[in-house]
Design a protein around this motif. Structure first.
Motif, PDB file in Angstrom:
ATOM      1  N   ARG A   2     -88.257  78.983   1.412  1.00 43.68           N
ATOM      2  CA  ARG A   2     -89.319  79.242   0.448  1.00 43.68           C
ATOM      3  C   ARG A   2     -88.768  79.854  -0.841  1.00 43.68           C
ATOM      4  O   ARG A   2     -89.177  79.498  -1.937  1.00 43.68           O
ATOM      5  CB  ARG A   2     -90.384  80.167   1.055  1.00 43.68           C
ATOM      6  CG  ARG A   2     -91.687  80.099   0.284  1.00 43.68           C
ATOM      7  CD  ARG A   2     -92.709  81.041   0.820  1.00 43.68           C
ATOM      8  NE  ARG A   2     -92.262  82.410   0.689  1.00 43.68           N
ATOM      9  CZ  ARG A   2     -93.003  83.445   1.048  1.00 43.68           C
ATOM     10  NH1 ARG A   2     -94.196  83.259   1.575  1.00 43.68           N
ATOM     11  NH2 ARG A   2     -92.545  84.662   0.894  1.00 43.68           N
ATOM     12  N   GLY A   8     -88.920  72.731  -0.114  1.00 39.94           N
ATOM     13  CA  GLY A   8     -90.373  72.908  -0.169  1.00 39.94           C
ATOM     14  C   GLY A   8     -91.134  71.972   0.745  1.00 39.94           C
ATOM     15  O   GLY A   8     -92.349  72.113   0.903  1.00 39.94           O
ATOM     16  N   LEU A   9     -90.432  71.007   1.320  1.00 37.91           N
ATOM     17  CA  LEU A   9     -91.107  70.008   2.159  1.00 37.91           C
ATOM     18  C   LEU A   9     -90.784  70.140   3.639  1.00 37.91           C
ATOM     19  O   LEU A   9     -91.541  69.688   4.487  1.00 37.91           O
ATOM     20  CB  LEU A   9     -90.718  68.592   1.699  1.00 37.91           C
ATOM     21  CG  LEU A   9     -91.267  68.135   0.355  1.00 37.91           C
ATOM     22  CD1 LEU A   9     -90.593  66.827  -0.079  1.00 37.91           C
ATOM     23  CD2 LEU A   9     -92.777  67.949   0.424  1.00 37.91           C
ATOM     24  N   ASN A  26     -92.586  73.588   8.116  1.00 42.90           N
ATOM     25  CA  ASN A  26     -93.926  73.985   7.707  1.00 42.90           C
ATOM     26  C   ASN A  26     -93.838  75.336   7.020  1.00 42.90           C
ATOM     27  O   ASN A  26     -92.750  75.895   6.863  1.00 42.90           O
ATOM     28  CB  ASN A  26     -94.874  74.014   8.919  1.00 42.90           C
ATOM     29  CG  ASN A  26     -94.372  74.948  10.013  1.00 42.90           C
ATOM     30  OD1 ASN A  26     -94.002  76.089   9.743  1.00 42.90           O
ATOM     31  ND2 ASN A  26     -94.340  74.456  11.249  1.00 42.90           N
ATOM     32  N   VAL A  27     -94.969  75.843   6.624  1.00 39.04           N
ATOM     33  CA  VAL A  27     -94.989  77.037   5.781  1.00 39.04           C
ATOM     34  C   VAL A  27     -94.318  78.240   6.463  1.00 39.04           C
ATOM     35  O   VAL A  27     -93.673  79.062   5.812  1.00 39.04           O
ATOM     36  CB  VAL A  27     -96.445  77.352   5.356  1.00 39.04           C
ATOM     37  CG1 VAL A  27     -97.302  77.743   6.558  1.00 39.04           C
ATOM     38  CG2 VAL A  27     -96.493  78.407   4.285  1.00 39.04           C
ATOM     39  N   ARG A  28     -94.430  78.310   7.791  1.00 39.83           N
ATOM     40  CA  ARG A  28     -93.823  79.450   8.496  1.00 39.83           C
ATOM     41  C   ARG A  28     -92.312  79.285   8.593  1.00 39.83           C
ATOM     42  O   ARG A  28     -91.559  80.239   8.418  1.00 39.83           O
ATOM     43  CB  ARG A  28     -94.435  79.574   9.897  1.00 39.83           C
ATOM     44  CG  ARG A  28     -95.922  79.823   9.878  1.00 39.83           C
ATOM     45  CD  ARG A  28     -96.509  79.869  11.277  1.00 39.83           C
ATOM     46  NE  ARG A  28     -96.200  78.671  12.038  1.00 39.83           N
ATOM     47  CZ  ARG A  28     -96.852  77.510  11.917  1.00 39.83           C
ATOM     48  NH1 ARG A  28     -97.846  77.405  11.052  1.00 39.83           N
ATOM     49  NH2 ARG A  28     -96.507  76.474  12.646  1.00 39.83           N
ATOM     50  N   ARG A  44     -90.520  77.632   6.517  1.00 40.76           N
ATOM     51  CA  ARG A  44     -89.969  77.821   5.164  1.00 40.76           C
ATOM     52  C   ARG A  44     -89.915  79.294   4.772  1.00 40.76           C
ATOM     53  O   ARG A  44     -89.036  79.714   4.039  1.00 40.76           O
ATOM     54  CB  ARG A  44     -90.799  77.023   4.146  1.00 40.76           C
ATOM     55  CG  ARG A  44     -90.730  75.522   4.345  1.00 40.76           C
ATOM     56  CD  ARG A  44     -91.308  74.763   3.168  1.00 40.76           C
ATOM     57  NE  ARG A  44     -92.746  74.876   3.031  1.00 40.76           N
ATOM     58  CZ  ARG A  44     -93.639  74.051   3.568  1.00 40.76           C
ATOM     59  NH1 ARG A  44     -93.230  73.045   4.330  1.00 40.76           N
ATOM     60  NH2 ARG A  44     -94.931  74.223   3.374  1.00 40.76           N
ATOM     61  N   ALA A  45     -90.855  80.078   5.299  1.00 38.49           N
ATOM     62  CA  ALA A  45     -90.873  81.505   4.961  1.00 38.49           C
ATOM     63  C   ALA A  45     -89.809  82.276   5.724  1.00 38.49           C
ATOM     64  O   ALA A  45     -89.374  83.346   5.289  1.00 38.49           O
ATOM     65  CB  ALA A  45     -92.254  82.094   5.263  1.00 38.49           C
ATOM     66  N   THR A  46     -89.394  81.778   6.868  1.00 34.10           N
ATOM     67  CA  THR A  46     -88.487  82.517   7.741  1.00 34.10           C
ATOM     68  C   THR A  46     -87.090  81.933   7.772  1.00 34.10           C
ATOM     69  O   THR A  46     -86.104  82.661   7.747  1.00 34.10           O
ATOM     70  CB  THR A  46     -89.051  82.505   9.195  1.00 34.10           C
ATOM     71  OG1 THR A  46     -90.436  82.755   9.150  1.00 34.10           O
ATOM     72  CG2 THR A  46     -88.368  83.544  10.030  1.00 34.10           C
ATOM     73  N   PRO A  66     -96.354  84.298   6.406  1.00 28.03           N
ATOM     74  CA  PRO A  66     -96.745  83.732   7.695  1.00 28.03           C
ATOM     75  C   PRO A  66     -95.521  83.424   8.545  1.00 28.03           C
ATOM     76  O   PRO A  66     -94.549  82.860   8.050  1.00 28.03           O
ATOM     77  CB  PRO A  66     -97.478  82.441   7.298  1.00 28.03           C
ATOM     78  CG  PRO A  66     -96.944  82.074   5.958  1.00 28.03           C
ATOM     79  CD  PRO A  66     -96.553  83.363   5.284  1.00 28.03           C
ATOM     80  N   VAL A  67     -95.559  83.822   9.811  1.00 30.72           N
ATOM     81  CA  VAL A  67     -94.465  83.503  10.732  1.00 30.72           C
ATOM     82  C   VAL A  67     -95.057  83.012  12.043  1.00 30.72           C
ATOM     83  O   VAL A  67     -96.215  83.268  12.349  1.00 30.72           O
ATOM     84  CB  VAL A  67     -93.535  84.721  11.002  1.00 30.72           C
ATOM     85  CG1 VAL A  67     -93.067  85.343   9.701  1.00 30.72           C
ATOM     86  CG2 VAL A  67     -94.220  85.751  11.883  1.00 30.72           C
ATOM     87  N   HIS A  82    -101.129  70.698   2.310  1.00 34.43           N
ATOM     88  CA  HIS A  82     -99.684  70.923   2.416  1.00 34.43           C
ATOM     89  C   HIS A  82     -99.411  72.254   3.108  1.00 34.43           C
ATOM     90  O   HIS A  82     -98.546  72.360   3.986  1.00 34.43           O
ATOM     91  CB  HIS A  82     -99.049  70.906   1.021  1.00 34.43           C
ATOM     92  CG  HIS A  82     -97.565  71.168   1.036  1.00 34.43           C
ATOM     93  ND1 HIS A  82     -96.673  70.351   1.703  1.00 34.43           N
ATOM     94  CD2 HIS A  82     -96.832  72.165   0.483  1.00 34.43           C
ATOM     95  CE1 HIS A  82     -95.437  70.847   1.546  1.00 34.43           C
ATOM     96  NE2 HIS A  82     -95.517  71.936   0.821  1.00 34.43           N
ATOM     97  N   GLY A 104     -98.784  72.660   9.016  1.00 33.45           N
ATOM     98  CA  GLY A 104     -98.134  73.182  10.222  1.00 33.45           C
ATOM     99  C   GLY A 104     -99.097  73.889  11.162  1.00 33.45           C
ATOM    100  O   GLY A 104     -98.668  74.616  12.048  1.00 33.45           O
TER     101      GLY A 104
END
Lengths: 263, 159, 758
Positions: free
Chosen positions: A75, A95-96, A99-101, A103-105, B58-59, B129, B133
């Protein structure tokens, strides 16, 4: 259920390198490592958490290159102005992916060391001609990504080495990143970078590791020729003929995205 | 079994415990703190049912070490509705009937909360987007998109 | 009838606040005092004799309390199964599929139980395995079960009346003179389809908590049918039903996959072996190996007259049932009933087999039997239309059953206007144009399924002294919204606000019997039971008021939600208080639904499936975007319209998953994608770009206020509709699912080469 392990949390690079040198397994985001541990595919005795090591933080742009410390998450990379400006396809891939988690971790360094064949990061880094800095108790070395990844899930990193940073030559020329991911892992990823002295095309996800094809210029890129030559591994995402076909299609679409005519 | 002392804040409450290193964040909040709103489903970071926020990010709590929240702040679904007042995200999920069995709902609510913190007025595409997930097997997702849009119009994560 | 206040209104779900705050309790959240944790050691081969199990090393691990294996269960009835009691709780003598439970480890801590798994040493002798139905039906095939099973005797008995000893169930049905009709037909169209194995993926995995208290067994489980589970458990432990209590709190998804008994016997055996409460939670991989949907190979031939009239249909179905029967015999029965569609068919022959193989057990999944057969049946109708040169909708109009016509002799006449539903559907579909580079394909399909299962429901309504009520029902809230809908029905009947109604569900000890929560039955049948229980409460309140007022009961009436006689009036609560006096009390009404009266004829109602899709296909990649989804919910009366739409969108989305991406893939003995990374279900980015939900309310259902069920209908014809849309866009008919990108790309290539004549 995770197997039991010691968790060490060094606060300096030197201490981290020492712990890795004595058998510890580098650990940061854990999005890949903990997953394989949970599946029983790995059971390291000691994890060396890098999240408190100050030397491994951050993205810096200087001397014509971008340095991404081992703690940089997907991220962070995707949102970084320096990466977006000078390594746009890396920002796109980061960025693709997942998933968002994740990418954050998850970290780019961890992704690279894991060498998952369908890694978006590896595809982008190979196209960008990036290299990685490895450090051990005995010293340091820098290895081009092209040489770093040997195959699926294997790299030249020795067990006692720590990946300290990823270095990417800053580029501002045309580039494109496309991926086809109807399933969790992409079926094909394509990165194209036009450099001063040619055009680098990388096809990822279809085989054991991303593969590089170089051309004198973007106008010389032949999607069909690449599709014929690229190494393919069959899996649930597709058989060989389909993956070859997709390779040609997405190399073409990447060129289209760059505005290359007759793609 | 190796253990570490962990000092963290969960839903604004300080927590100090000695925890096995192999303990996941999901098992920590569910089994040790009794915060069972966080659900575990796929166990492989793809379904999002276990989404919690660590320092706002978020994790996947099913694949995150409890020891890694040492010195950090954890927010679970139980920490949202302060004093019983639903947040705009929670309110919108109720109003839009954006749930059925509800097992995925805490994860969606947490993921949507994180999204609206970063992007108070997301487009439908940004919502999709960001929530790609998080899996929901019941609703067909359209009411969830509607709920996030509604929460965004209602002021996102704030009042 | 006076105007409706609550019914017909989309009141908010009564469980919504609990679910958005994390307060809602599911079985996975339940703990009991002094509780132990269990893990399951599973077979790592498809078919093998168990020579020896050495548990000593596992038992020596500190914290391990018990290791239970099949041979420890000799004092129990060691199997379960509501149709065929063939399902070993723990493998006895041999394992029949990869993933079968072999040992149960019970420990003080989940980590210890997990660590002990690798310490159990099982020695096997490999047996030849039958991994698909062809292998299973070969002349000299290995037998999955050497014996048949009796529900009475703990010892297996030899019974098999079927054509092959690997057949779990076999059905033949029909009427008329099929062979004669084929000879007369203007056109005969044959279609073969393969429907893959699916996983329902209820997000809450199979899990249960069990303990014995004062000789009684208490089990909390994520079960759709707690009363059916209680029966299996009573037999296992030789307990009277009254000594078995099964409760189901909020259930994290069911879709049929939590019908019938799953992990409850295993969990209870842990409690039996240790004398303590035991919790067992499976992970996703274990859940996938616990229950999947039957795959199906179907051959259908239809004889048409020149004007498109169906003269005859002939179906052959073979289902892969896996190693244990579970509900698959009924899946087959339903597939046989549901494959030929809601058409006028003067001559019919259907032959079906459910076949044992050395693969994971198959059972119910939303609309079971229907979707497997519908793909073949509807594809075949569409192909017939194409070859006859008749519009596919028009061909269906000519053959769809009219109201009152019988789909099958002896079953209830059609209680819906199918042609009107079809017209509503096809009028909505958007044939194009497609965006640049894409091909637009439109498809639709019909189904009518014998829904509602067996009418057996009882509800209790307890009128409290303050006028509020508690509704007790054994029907389970799975997310479909029964807690809300049943409250609406009761609130309407008694003139109460929703806040005055509490619905408590699914506790075999305290809520009345409900056979199942499935077959889209709850609104219709449980709803009727609730309605009747409310009427019973009112009758009892009138009797009570007559006693209080010392007047004949016939003088007492219910008017404007009060009890009145002459000039006197009491609220419901006042009546309770007046009758019982200061000690307080409650008036309990009972409502019963049986197979009698208006419900004597089966099915209770026909569940209509009427769906259409417009797809945008990228022929270069095979990628499909769902441009439009249209569903018609022929529900008679929508008690809660938003919940009806939710059922249709949810069911259709599962149908899209089955049509486009989902399949369990066996490679040898193992499923290669037994995880949610590689078993791809629809995601938010896959959602249809537009969704039109048409709710047809004609008041023609047998349920409360003319309601009929919803929940499975939109699932059933969806794969056939997708297949037709793909075929119309590409010019090639698919014969199997899923239509994932590679599959669609191959079809596109075939279409191009066919058109160019190469």
């Amino acid at each position: 259920m995770l197997p039991p392990f010691e968790l060490r949390r060094p606060v300096s690079l030197a201490a981290a390198v020492d712990l890795v040198a004595t058998g510890g397994t580098p650990y940061c985001g854990g999005t890949e490592l903990l997953a394989v541990m949970r599946l029983g595919l790995a059971s390291p005795e000691t994890l060396v958490d890098l999240k408190r090591v100050p030397e491994l933080v951050g993205i810096t742009a200087a001397h014509g290159e971008i340095r991404l410390g081992a703690r940089v998450t997907h991220r962070e990379a995707a949102a970084s102005d320096a990466v977006r400006t000078h390594a746009a396809i890396l920002a796109a891939g980061a960025g693709l992916l997942g998933n968002v988690r994740v990418r954050a971790t998850g970290t780019l360094a961890g992704n690279v060391c894991f060498a998952e064949p369908r890694s978006d990061i590896l595809t982008a880094l190979l196209a960008l001609d990036a290299s990685v800095d490895l450090r051990s108790a005995d010293g340091a070395r820098s290895v081009p990504i092209e040489d770093f990844v040997e195959g699926a899930f294997t790299t030249v990193r020795a067990d006692e080495e720590l990946l300290e940073a990823i270095r990417v030559p800053a580029r501002s020329g045309p580039s494109a990143y496309v991926r086809f991911a109807p399933a969790e892992h992409p079926t094909v990823t394509v990165a194209v970078v036009a450099t001063g002295d040619g055009c680098r095309v990388v096809v990822g996800a279809v085989g054991e590791r991303p593969e590089l094809f170089t051309f004198p210029g973007t106008g010389d890129v032949d999607p069909t020729a690449i599709a014929e030559r690229v190494d393919i591994t069959e899996d649930l995402n597709g058989h060989e003929d389909y993956k070859r076909h997709l390779t040609a299609v997405f190399v073409g679409r990447a060129l289209e995205q760059m505005g290359v005519a007759d793609a | 079994m190796p253990e570490l002392d962990v000092s963290t804040t969960v839903n604004g409450r300080p927590v100090e415990m000695r925890l096995p290193t192999r303990l996941t964040l999901a098992d920590f909040v569910r089994d040790r703190l009794g915060l069972t709103g966080t659900k575990v489903s796929c166990g492989m970071q793809v379904c999002g049912a276990c989404t919690v926020l660590v320092d706002g990010d978020p994790v996947s709590a099913c694949s995150y070490l409890a020891c890694d929240v040492d010195g950090r702040e954890v927010l679970t679904v139980e920490g949202l509705a302060d004093g019983g007042e639903l947040t705009p995200v929670q309110r919108a999920f109720v109003d839009c009937s954006a749930l059925q069995c509800g097992f995925c709902t805490p994860g969606f609510v947490m993921a949507a909360t994180a999204l609206l913190r970063d992007e108070p007025h997301p487009t439908e595409e940004q919502i999709a987007h960001h929530l790609d997930g998080n899996l929901c097997r019941c609703t067909g997702y359209l009411p969830i998109v509607e709920a996030v849009l509604k929460a965004s119009r209602a002021g996102g994560i704030d009042e | 009838m006076s105007e409706l206040r609550v019914v017909g209104t989309s009141v908010p779900r009564t469980d919504a606040v609990a679910k958005v705050t994390g307060a809602a309790v599911y079985t996975v959240d339940v703990t009991m005092p002094d509780m132990l944790h269990a893990r399951v050691l599973r077979s790592d081969r498809a078919h093998a004799r168990i020579d020896d199990i050495d548990t000593s090393a596992a038992l020596a691990l500190p914290g391990v309390v018990a290791v239970v294996v099949g041979s420890d269960l000799s004092s129990l009835f060691p199997r379960f199964g509501h149709i065929v009691p063939d399902h070993a709780i723990l493998a006895i003598d041999k394992v029949r599929y990869y993933g079968e439970p072999v040992a149960l480890i019970v420990a003080t801590d989940l980590m210890v139980a997990a660590d002990a798994l690798s310490l159990v040493d099982v020695r096997y002798t490999e047996l030849p395995a039958v991994l698909d139905t062809d292998a299973a039906l070969a002349d000299d095939s290995a037998l999955v079960h050497e014996t048949g099973y009796s529900g009475v005797s703990a010892t297996p008995v030899v019974v098999s009346e079927y054509s092959h000893r690997n057949v779990a169930h076999e059905v033949e049905r029909g009427w008329g003179d099929p062979d004669g009709a084929f000879a007369e037909a203007h056109l005969v169209v044959e279609t073969r389809t393969h429907h893959p194995m699916l996983y329902a993926y209820a997000m809450e995995p199979y899990n249960a908590v069990a303990r014995f208290t004062d000789g009684a067994l208490e089990v909390v489980s994520t079960a759709q049918h707690p009363f059916m589970v209680a029966r299996d458990l009573a037999r296992v432990f030789s307990l009277p039903l009254s000594q078995v209590r099964v409760t189901a709190p909020y259930v994290g998804g069911g879709y049929g996959s939590k019908s019938y008994t799953k992990v409850e016997p295993l969990t209870a055996v842990g409690a039996w072996a240790t004398g303590r409460a035991v919790k067992l939670v499976l992970d996703v991989e274990e859940s996938i190996y616990t229950t999947r949907a039957d795959s199906a190979d179907v051959v259908v031939r239809t004889g048409f007259a020149a004007d498109g009239t169906i003269l005859v249909r002939d179906f052959e179905l073979v289902l892969d049932t896996g190693a244990y029967a579970d509900n698959s015999p009924l899946v087959l029965d339903k597939a046989v009933n549901r494959c030929f569609g809601p058409y006028r068919i003067p001559n019919l022959r259907v032959r079906g087999k459910a076949v044992y193989t050395n693969t994971s057990p198959a059972s119910s999944y939303r609309g079971f039997g229907a979707f497997q057969g519908n793909l073949a049946g509807e594809t075949n109708i569409d192909q017939g239309a194409e070859r006859l040169g008749i519009d596919a909708a028009e061909l269906r109009r000519r053959n769809l059953l009219l109201r009152g016509e019988r789909l099958m002799p002896g079953l209830r006449g059609m209680d819906a206007d199918l042609v009107a539903d079809l017209d509503l559907l096809v009028d909505e579909l958007d044939a194009g144009p497609a965006p640049a580079g894409r091909l637009r394909g439109v498809g639709f399909g019909c189904a009518a399924t014998d829904a509602g299962a067996v009418p057996s429901s009882t509800a209790l309504v307890k009128m409290q002294s303050d006028g509020s009520i508690v509704v007790l029902t054994g029907s389970t809230e799975l997310g479909q919204g029964s807690r809300t809908v049943l409250a609406q029905i009761a609130a309407e009947e008694l003139g109460l606000d929703m806040a005055a109604v509490r619905v408590l569900q699914s506790d075999t000890a305290t809520t009345p019997f409900e056979r199942t929560t499935g077959a889209s039955r709850t609104t219709t049948l449980t709803g009727l039971a609730v309605q009747r229980a409310c009427a019973d409460v009112l009758a009892r309140l009138r009797t009570a008021a007559a006693e209080v007022w010392e007047c004949p009961v016939d003088d007492v009436a219910v008017r404007d939600h009060s009890i009145v006689a002459g000039g006197r009036s009491m609220s419901y609560g006042e009546t309770v208080r007046a009758w019982f006096g200061p000690g307080g009390g409650e008036v309990v009404g009972q409502g019963v639904v049986r197979r009698a009266g208006v419900l004597a004829e089966l099915p209770p109602f026909w569940e209509i499936g009427m769906v259409g899709v417009a797809l945008d296909i990228d022929p270069e990649t095979g990628q499909i975007d769902v441009h439009q989804l249209v569903t018609v919910a022929d529900v008679g009366r929508a008690i809660n319209p938003v919940l009806v739409e939710g059922q249709d969108l949810g069911a259709a989305t599962q149908g899209l998953g089955g049509a486009l991406t989902e399949q369990l893939v066996y490679d040898g003995s193992q499923i290669v994608n037994a995880n949610m990374v590689e078993y791809r279900i629809p995601r938010i980015t896959d959602r249809p770009r537009t969704f039109t939900s048409i709710v047809a309310e004609r008041g023609d259902g047998i349920g409360p206020h003319g309601a009929k069920g919803v929940g499975e209908g939109a699932r059933n014809p969806l794969p056939g509709a997708v297949a037709a849309a793909v075929a119309r866009a590409l010019g090639v008919w698919p014969d199997s699912l899923p239509l994932n990108p590679e599959h669609v790309w191959r079809l596109a290539r075939k279409g191009i080469s066919q058109r160019s004549g190469t």
